[in-house]
Design a protein around this motif. Structure first.
Motif, PDB file in Angstrom:
ATOM      1  N   ALA A  47       0.829  -1.204   0.000  1.00 18.54           N
ATOM      2  CA  ALA A  47       0.000   0.000   0.000  1.00 18.54           C
ATOM      3  C   ALA A  47       0.864   1.254   0.000  1.00 18.54           C
ATOM      4  O   ALA A  47       0.553   2.240  -0.677  1.00 18.54           O
ATOM      5  N   LEU A  48       1.958   1.225   0.766  1.00 15.81           N
ATOM      6  CA  LEU A  48       2.870   2.364   0.812  1.00 15.81           C
ATOM      7  C   LEU A  48       3.480   2.625  -0.561  1.00 15.81           C
ATOM      8  O   LEU A  48       3.538   3.763  -1.027  1.00 15.81           O
ATOM      9  N   LEU A  49       3.919   1.575  -1.227  1.00 15.74           N
ATOM     10  CA  LEU A  49       4.496   1.733  -2.564  1.00 15.74           C
ATOM     11  C   LEU A  49       3.471   2.293  -3.541  1.00 15.74           C
ATOM     12  O   LEU A  49       3.800   3.128  -4.386  1.00 15.74           O
ATOM     13  N   ASP A  50       2.220   1.827  -3.431  1.00 18.52           N
ATOM     14  CA  ASP A  50       1.168   2.334  -4.317  1.00 18.52           C
ATOM     15  C   ASP A  50       0.932   3.821  -4.092  1.00 18.52           C
ATOM     16  O   ASP A  50       0.767   4.586  -5.048  1.00 18.52           O
ATOM     17  N   LEU A  51       0.907   4.225  -2.828  1.00 18.00           N
ATOM     18  CA  LEU A  51       0.689   5.638  -2.516  1.00 18.00           C
ATOM     19  C   LEU A  51       1.840   6.497  -3.026  1.00 18.00           C
ATOM     20  O   LEU A  51       1.632   7.552  -3.626  1.00 18.00           O
ATOM     21  N   LEU A  52       3.068   6.036  -2.783  1.00 17.09           N
ATOM     22  CA  LEU A  52       4.234   6.801  -3.230  1.00 17.09           C
ATOM     23  C   LEU A  52       4.288   6.880  -4.751  1.00 17.09           C
ATOM     24  O   LEU A  52       4.704   7.894  -5.315  1.00 17.09           O
ATOM     25  N   ALA A  53       3.859   5.813  -5.427  1.00 11.70           N
ATOM     26  CA  ALA A  53       3.881   5.794  -6.890  1.00 11.70           C
ATOM     27  C   ALA A  53       2.938   6.836  -7.477  1.00 11.70           C
ATOM     28  O   ALA A  53       3.125   7.271  -8.616  1.00 11.70           O
ATOM     29  N   ALA A  54       1.936   7.246  -6.701  1.00  9.52           N
ATOM     30  CA  ALA A  54       0.977   8.242  -7.188  1.00  9.52           C
ATOM     31  C   ALA A  54       1.525   9.659  -7.130  1.00  9.52           C
ATOM     32  O   ALA A  54       0.936  10.577  -7.705  1.00  9.52           O
ATOM     33  N   LEU A  55       2.640   9.857  -6.432  1.00  7.52           N
ATOM     34  CA  LEU A  55       3.226  11.187  -6.314  1.00  7.52           C
ATOM     35  C   LEU A  55       4.051  11.534  -7.555  1.00  7.52           C
ATOM     36  O   LEU A  55       4.660  10.650  -8.167  1.00  7.52           O
ATOM     37  N   PRO A  56       4.114  12.808  -7.913  1.00 12.34           N
ATOM     38  CA  PRO A  56       5.057  13.231  -8.962  1.00 12.34           C
ATOM     39  C   PRO A  56       6.485  12.874  -8.539  1.00 12.34           C
ATOM     40  O   PRO A  56       6.796  12.849  -7.343  1.00 12.34           O
ATOM     41  N   ASP A  57       7.345  12.609  -9.514  1.00  8.07           N
ATOM     42  CA  ASP A  57       8.693  12.107  -9.238  1.00  8.07           C
ATOM     43  C   ASP A  57       9.456  12.970  -8.238  1.00  8.07           C
ATOM     44  O   ASP A  57      10.073  12.453  -7.302  1.00  8.07           O
ATOM     45  N   GLU A  58       9.446  14.290  -8.429  1.00  8.08           N
ATOM     46  CA  GLU A  58      10.253  15.167  -7.575  1.00  8.08           C
ATOM     47  C   GLU A  58       9.741  15.173  -6.137  1.00  8.08           C
ATOM     48  O   GLU A  58      10.525  15.189  -5.190  1.00  8.08           O
ATOM     49  N   ARG A  59       8.423  15.152  -5.957  1.00  6.07           N
ATOM     50  CA  ARG A  59       7.859  15.128  -4.603  1.00  6.07           C
ATOM     51  C   ARG A  59       8.128  13.779  -3.939  1.00  6.07           C
ATOM     52  O   ARG A  59       8.414  13.712  -2.736  1.00  6.07           O
ATOM     53  N   ARG A  60       8.017  12.703  -4.729  1.00  3.50           N
ATOM     54  CA  ARG A  60       8.291  11.374  -4.173  1.00  3.50           C
ATOM     55  C   ARG A  60       9.737  11.273  -3.698  1.00  3.50           C
ATOM     56  O   ARG A  60      10.012  10.779  -2.607  1.00  3.50           O
ATOM     57  N   GLU A  61      10.656  11.780  -4.505  1.00  4.28           N
ATOM     58  CA  GLU A  61      12.061  11.716  -4.122  1.00  4.28           C
ATOM     59  C   GLU A  61      12.320  12.513  -2.842  1.00  4.28           C
ATOM     60  O   GLU A  61      13.012  12.043  -1.936  1.00  4.28           O
ATOM     61  N   ALA A  62      11.768  13.732  -2.752  1.00  7.66           N
ATOM     62  CA  ALA A  62      11.964  14.558  -1.556  1.00  7.66           C
ATOM     63  C   ALA A  62      11.389  13.878  -0.323  1.00  7.66           C
ATOM     64  O   ALA A  62      11.994  13.886   0.761  1.00  7.66           O
ATOM     65  N   ALA A 112       0.452  16.402   1.781  1.00  9.51           N
ATOM     66  CA  ALA A 112      -0.939  16.773   1.518  1.00  9.51           C
ATOM     67  C   ALA A 112      -1.583  15.794   0.533  1.00  9.51           C
ATOM     68  O   ALA A 112      -2.725  15.362   0.724  1.00  9.51           O
ATOM     69  N   THR A 113      -0.837  15.443  -0.508  1.00 13.83           N
ATOM     70  CA  THR A 113      -1.362  14.497  -1.495  1.00 13.83           C
ATOM     71  C   THR A 113      -1.604  13.129  -0.872  1.00 13.83           C
ATOM     72  O   THR A 113      -2.634  12.491  -1.120  1.00 13.83           O
ATOM     73  N   LEU A 114      -0.643  12.659  -0.049  1.00 17.02           N
ATOM     74  CA  LEU A 114      -0.794  11.358   0.593  1.00 17.02           C
ATOM     75  C   LEU A 114      -1.994  11.347   1.539  1.00 17.02           C
ATOM     76  O   LEU A 114      -2.726  10.354   1.622  1.00 17.02           O
ATOM     77  N   MET A 115      -2.209  12.443   2.267  1.00 13.47           N
ATOM     78  CA  MET A 115      -3.368  12.528   3.152  1.00 13.47           C
ATOM     79  C   MET A 115      -4.664  12.433   2.348  1.00 13.47           C
ATOM     80  O   MET A 115      -5.603  11.738   2.743  1.00 13.47           O
ATOM     81  N   ASP A 116      -4.711  13.134   1.210  1.00 18.17           N
ATOM     82  CA  ASP A 116      -5.906  13.069   0.358  1.00 18.17           C
ATOM     83  C   ASP A 116      -6.134  11.642  -0.143  1.00 18.17           C
ATOM     84  O   ASP A 116      -7.257  11.146  -0.158  1.00 18.17           O
ATOM     85  N   LEU A 117      -5.042  10.974  -0.562  1.00 15.59           N
ATOM     86  CA  LEU A 117      -5.158   9.605  -1.062  1.00 15.59           C
ATOM     87  C   LEU A 117      -5.627   8.647   0.028  1.00 15.59           C
ATOM     88  O   LEU A 117      -6.430   7.738  -0.222  1.00 15.59           O
TER      89      LEU A 117
END
Length: 204
Positions: free
Chosen positions: A138-153, A187-192
């Motif tokens: 589930a964590l990987l799925d959530l992170l995969a939904a983030l834009p690359d730069e935000r995911r990396e940060a 913020a995006t992860l909270m929404d997801l």
């Protein structure tokens, strides 16, 4: 619980600072030809490098090769490491370049899978029913939904545990940009997470 694991920022304790200082000292000693320091340096950061490249490349089969490539590059350029930043940040910046180079190579020489549905083959090969496995997926799925730069940060600061200044160095951008990317990622992860919880609430 995924929510707390994702959104609670880790505190950089004195122990972590001490660990970074030790690792940097090993890197400097390795630069001088200390074989024991080389082994300590590699052992201390191997897991961080694997986690980082795994999140960046998204290909489980490439992780070990990318980690090995990262350390080969680092050890061959140790003579240029002067300890101005932590060895961890320096090594992760090398890992980042290794992943970028692998993308460029793959784009130039695409590899074809001999399995019709390679994604299904990968999923079926993964271990199931292990403690934390479902949360990890589930964590990987959530992170995969983030834009690359935000995911990396987010990965650098919240999962690997780098200070914002060192994450900025690894990402080659201002520290304010890293802070902004992490805040937007949260913020995006909270929404997801809220969206994922809504069907369960409605069903109840």
């Amino acid at each position: 619980m995924i929510t707390s694991a994702l959104l609670d920022a880790p505190t950089k304790t004195d122990k972590t600072v001490s660990s970074d200082e030790s690792i940097t000292a090993w890197a400097l000693a390795a630069r001088g030809g200390d074989a024991d320091a080389v082994e300590r340096f590699v052992r201390a950061l191997h897991r961080d490098v694997q986690r980082y490249v795994a999140h960046l490349c998204g290909d489980p089969q490439a992780v070990d090769d990318l980690a090995q490539d990262t350390f080969l590059r680092a050890l061959s350029s140790l003579h240029r490491f002067e300890g101005r930043s932590s060895a961890r940040a320096w090594l992760l910046s090398i890992a980042r370049r290794a992943v970028v180079d692998s993308y460029r190579y793959a784009a130039a020489r695409p590899r074809l899978s001999d399995v019709p549905d390679w994604q299904m083959a990968v999923e079926l090969s993964q271990p199931l029913h292990l403690p934390g496995f479902d949360d990890g997926v589930a964590l990987l799925d959530l992170l995969a939904a983030l834009p690359d730069e935000r995911r990396e940060a987010f990965i650098l600061t919240q999962l690997v545990g780098l200070p914002y200044a060192e994450a900025a160095e690894v990402s080659d951008c201002p520290i304010g940009t890293v802070r902004s990317r992490v805040a937007r990622a949260r913020a995006t992860l909270m929404d997801l997470l809220r969206e994922a919880d809504e069907p369960a609430v409605l069903a109840a």
